[in-house]
Write a protein that holds these residues in place. Sequence first.
Motif, PDB file in Angstrom:
ATOM      1  N   ALA A 174      36.281  53.708  24.824  1.00 53.14           N
ATOM      2  CA  ALA A 174      37.450  53.344  25.649  1.00 53.14           C
ATOM      3  C   ALA A 174      37.055  52.345  26.736  1.00 53.14           C
ATOM      4  O   ALA A 174      37.846  51.463  27.105  1.00 53.14           O
ATOM      5  CB  ALA A 174      38.065  54.590  26.270  1.00 53.14           C
ATOM      6  N   SER A 175      35.811  52.448  27.230  1.00 52.45           N
ATOM      7  CA  SER A 175      35.382  51.487  28.265  1.00 52.45           C
ATOM      8  C   SER A 175      35.314  50.078  27.685  1.00 52.45           C
ATOM      9  O   SER A 175      35.590  49.093  28.377  1.00 52.45           O
ATOM     10  CB  SER A 175      34.033  51.889  28.872  1.00 52.45           C
ATOM     11  N   LYS A 176      34.966  49.975  26.406  1.00 49.70           N
ATOM     12  CA  LYS A 176      34.884  48.654  25.772  1.00 49.70           C
ATOM     13  C   LYS A 176      36.297  48.152  25.423  1.00 49.70           C
ATOM     14  O   LYS A 176      36.537  46.944  25.467  1.00 49.70           O
ATOM     15  CB  LYS A 176      33.988  48.713  24.530  1.00 49.70           C
ATOM     16  N   THR A 177      37.210  49.067  25.088  1.00 54.21           N
ATOM     17  CA  THR A 177      38.608  48.654  24.883  1.00 54.21           C
ATOM     18  C   THR A 177      39.157  48.064  26.187  1.00 54.21           C
ATOM     19  O   THR A 177      39.814  47.015  26.192  1.00 54.21           O
ATOM     20  CB  THR A 177      39.475  49.869  24.467  1.00 54.21           C
ATOM     21  N   ALA A 178      38.886  48.768  27.282  1.00 53.50           N
ATOM     22  CA  ALA A 178      39.363  48.287  28.593  1.00 53.50           C
ATOM     23  C   ALA A 178      38.707  46.953  28.947  1.00 53.50           C
ATOM     24  O   ALA A 178      39.364  46.047  29.479  1.00 53.50           O
ATOM     25  CB  ALA A 178      39.062  49.332  29.662  1.00 53.50           C
ATOM     26  N   LEU A 179      37.418  46.824  28.630  1.00 52.28           N
ATOM     27  CA  LEU A 179      36.728  45.557  28.901  1.00 52.28           C
ATOM     28  C   LEU A 179      37.394  44.415  28.130  1.00 52.28           C
ATOM     29  O   LEU A 179      37.562  43.307  28.656  1.00 52.28           O
ATOM     30  CB  LEU A 179      35.243  45.690  28.517  1.00 52.28           C
ATOM     31  N   ASN A 180      37.797  44.690  26.898  1.00 53.22           N
ATOM     32  CA  ASN A 180      38.481  43.651  26.115  1.00 53.22           C
ATOM     33  C   ASN A 180      39.798  43.247  26.786  1.00 53.22           C
ATOM     34  O   ASN A 180      40.186  42.074  26.735  1.00 53.22           O
ATOM     35  CB  ASN A 180      38.732  44.127  24.686  1.00 53.22           C
ATOM     36  N   ALA A 181      40.471  44.200  27.400  1.00 59.28           N
ATOM     37  CA  ALA A 181      41.703  43.860  28.128  1.00 59.28           C
ATOM     38  C   ALA A 181      41.373  42.909  29.280  1.00 59.28           C
ATOM     39  O   ALA A 181      42.111  41.948  29.547  1.00 59.28           O
ATOM     40  CB  ALA A 181      42.374  45.125  28.655  1.00 59.28           C
ATOM     41  N   PHE A 182      40.267  43.167  29.964  1.00 58.53           N
ATOM     42  CA  PHE A 182      39.841  42.275  31.054  1.00 58.53           C
ATOM     43  C   PHE A 182      39.589  40.871  30.515  1.00 58.53           C
ATOM     44  O   PHE A 182      40.006  39.874  31.120  1.00 58.53           O
ATOM     45  CB  PHE A 182      38.589  42.858  31.723  1.00 58.53           C
ATOM     46  N   THR A 183      38.924  40.786  29.364  1.00 61.43           N
ATOM     47  CA  THR A 183      38.669  39.469  28.741  1.00 61.43           C
ATOM     48  C   THR A 183      39.975  38.722  28.521  1.00 61.43           C
ATOM     49  O   THR A 183      40.105  37.540  28.892  1.00 61.43           O
ATOM     50  CB  THR A 183      37.950  39.656  27.380  1.00 61.43           C
ATOM     51  N   VAL A 184      40.954  39.396  27.932  1.00 63.32           N
ATOM     52  CA  VAL A 184      42.225  38.734  27.592  1.00 63.32           C
ATOM     53  C   VAL A 184      42.935  38.265  28.862  1.00 63.32           C
ATOM     54  O   VAL A 184      43.391  37.120  28.952  1.00 63.32           O
ATOM     55  CB  VAL A 184      43.134  39.692  26.790  1.00 63.32           C
ATOM     56  N   HIS A 185      43.014  39.144  29.841  1.00 65.58           N
ATOM     57  CA  HIS A 185      43.752  38.791  31.065  1.00 65.58           C
ATOM     58  C   HIS A 185      43.061  37.677  31.844  1.00 65.58           C
ATOM     59  O   HIS A 185      43.712  36.752  32.336  1.00 65.58           O
ATOM     60  CB  HIS A 185      43.937  40.032  31.946  1.00 65.58           C
ATOM     61  N   LEU A 186      41.730  37.780  31.956  1.00 64.71           N
ATOM     62  CA  LEU A 186      41.014  36.756  32.728  1.00 64.71           C
ATOM     63  C   LEU A 186      41.067  35.404  32.003  1.00 64.71           C
ATOM     64  O   LEU A 186      41.278  34.355  32.634  1.00 64.71           O
ATOM     65  CB  LEU A 186      39.566  37.195  32.967  1.00 64.71           C
ATOM     66  N   ALA A 187      40.912  35.437  30.684  1.00 63.55           N
ATOM     67  CA  ALA A 187      40.967  34.180  29.920  1.00 63.55           C
ATOM     68  C   ALA A 187      42.337  33.528  30.071  1.00 63.55           C
ATOM     69  O   ALA A 187      42.442  32.307  30.221  1.00 63.55           O
ATOM     70  CB  ALA A 187      40.661  34.445  28.448  1.00 63.55           C
ATOM     71  N   GLN A 188      43.379  34.356  30.046  1.00 64.94           N
ATOM     72  CA  GLN A 188      44.727  33.772  30.177  1.00 64.94           C
ATOM     73  C   GLN A 188      44.930  33.197  31.569  1.00 64.94           C
ATOM     74  O   GLN A 188      45.522  32.127  31.735  1.00 64.94           O
ATOM     75  CB  GLN A 188      45.787  34.811  29.831  1.00 64.94           C
ATOM     76  N   LEU A 189      44.423  33.880  32.582  1.00 59.38           N
ATOM     77  CA  LEU A 189      44.548  33.349  33.948  1.00 59.38           C
ATOM     78  C   LEU A 189      43.859  31.991  34.068  1.00 59.38           C
ATOM     79  O   LEU A 189      44.343  31.107  34.778  1.00 59.38           O
ATOM     80  CB  LEU A 189      43.932  34.333  34.948  1.00 59.38           C
ATOM     81  N   LEU A 190      42.727  31.855  33.354  1.00 56.19           N
ATOM     82  CA  LEU A 190      41.911  30.643  33.494  1.00 56.19           C
ATOM     83  C   LEU A 190      42.200  29.600  32.409  1.00 56.19           C
ATOM     84  O   LEU A 190      41.509  28.587  32.317  1.00 56.19           O
ATOM     85  CB  LEU A 190      40.425  31.021  33.466  1.00 56.19           C
ATOM     86  N   GLN A 191      43.208  29.879  31.583  1.00 55.68           N
ATOM     87  CA  GLN A 191      43.591  28.936  30.524  1.00 55.68           C
ATOM     88  C   GLN A 191      43.833  27.550  31.135  1.00 55.68           C
ATOM     89  O   GLN A 191      44.478  27.439  32.188  1.00 55.68           O
ATOM     90  CB  GLN A 191      44.890  29.431  29.872  1.00 55.68           C
ATOM     91  N   GLY A 192      43.330  26.517  30.466  1.00 58.90           N
ATOM     92  CA  GLY A 192      43.547  25.162  30.970  1.00 58.90           C
ATOM     93  C   GLY A 192      42.539  24.737  32.024  1.00 58.90           C
ATOM     94  O   GLY A 192      42.572  23.600  32.485  1.00 58.90           O
ATOM     95  N   THR A 193      41.662  25.641  32.438  1.00 56.81           N
ATOM     96  CA  THR A 193      40.583  25.270  33.360  1.00 56.81           C
ATOM     97  C   THR A 193      39.308  25.087  32.530  1.00 56.81           C
ATOM     98  O   THR A 193      39.312  25.263  31.307  1.00 56.81           O
ATOM     99  CB  THR A 193      40.333  26.352  34.430  1.00 56.81           C
ATOM    100  N   SER A 194      38.199  24.808  33.200  1.00 52.95           N
ATOM    101  CA  SER A 194      36.945  24.590  32.456  1.00 52.95           C
ATOM    102  C   SER A 194      36.221  25.906  32.137  1.00 52.95           C
ATOM    103  O   SER A 194      35.144  25.888  31.542  1.00 52.95           O
ATOM    104  CB  SER A 194      36.025  23.687  33.280  1.00 52.95           C
TER     105      SER A 194
END
Length: 248
Positions: A174-194
């Motif tokens: 479950a900790s790795k499932t939650a980590l994957n959620a962090f990946t998705v959210h952070l990547a979307q926040l930073l979309q279009g940046t370097s």
Amino acid sequence: MSEQKSEQKAKIALVTGGNRGIGLEICRQLAEEGCMVILGSRVPVRGIEAVASLKNAGYENVRYLHLDINDPETHIAAYDTIEKDYGRLDILINNAAVSIDGTHKVNTVPLSIIRDTFEANFFNLISLTQLLLPLVQKSPAGRIVNHSSILGSLTYHSMPDSPIKQAKAFAYNASKTALNAFTVHLAQLLQGTSVKVNSAHPGNVRSDMNPGGELSAEEGAKTAVELALLADDDPTGGFFYREHILPW
Ligand code: NAP
């Protein structure tokens, strides 16, 4: 070229839990690729010995940094050191993790084990990443790699003939499932940046965490290293094992 100038040119990479297992091999492979590698370790003597082993193998571009994921003071000291010495961070590999379920199943695992697992594998990883993000954003091509696991895939766990049906360490998974959620959210926040943010599964790798693993650490480090060195037109916000896209 002076050592300081060549460090400024090299990609600056921080690897948490770099003192052993897959993390140590990630450090070696990044050093081989010419990065300036900052090997994070929570126990100083282990980190110092790990750096010495890499230097003995011919890698001069590696240094030790005291970094305990569960100790916020070491996060701040890490920020200060990287800011002062390099002014940016090109690669952050969130590799350190614990797996402490033992033989507990989801119906018996004590909340204390779930909490301790999430402290290291999720909450404090997020807190370190949030703190270091401004340094990653100063890189012309920032890369954040979250070392996840196929065991975090709810899609695989839900399949009747799941290839991971025997692997039910609930707190860790479950900790790795939650980590994957962090990946998705952070990547979307930073979309279009370097900055690119991805989750990596290393494979079933022999290590202290997984003594029965089939792959060597050398094989296991490859996905994280590839994601650390992605080109500008490569993906962000994904979950990968080598060239394979894994389901969330
Ligand atoms: P490992 O051999 O057990 O190494 C874990 C590393 O994390 C060690 O360097 C350990 O440092 C460090 N660590 C643990 N708690 C820490 C803390 N509080 N602060 C800083 N460092 C800490 O495990 P591994 O197999 O190499 O796993 C590396 C990564 O791959 C993990 O994220 C794991 O979940 C993931 N993974 C592994 C496999 C596999 O088959 N091995 C499969 C899927 C995913 P100490 O030496 O101080 O304990």
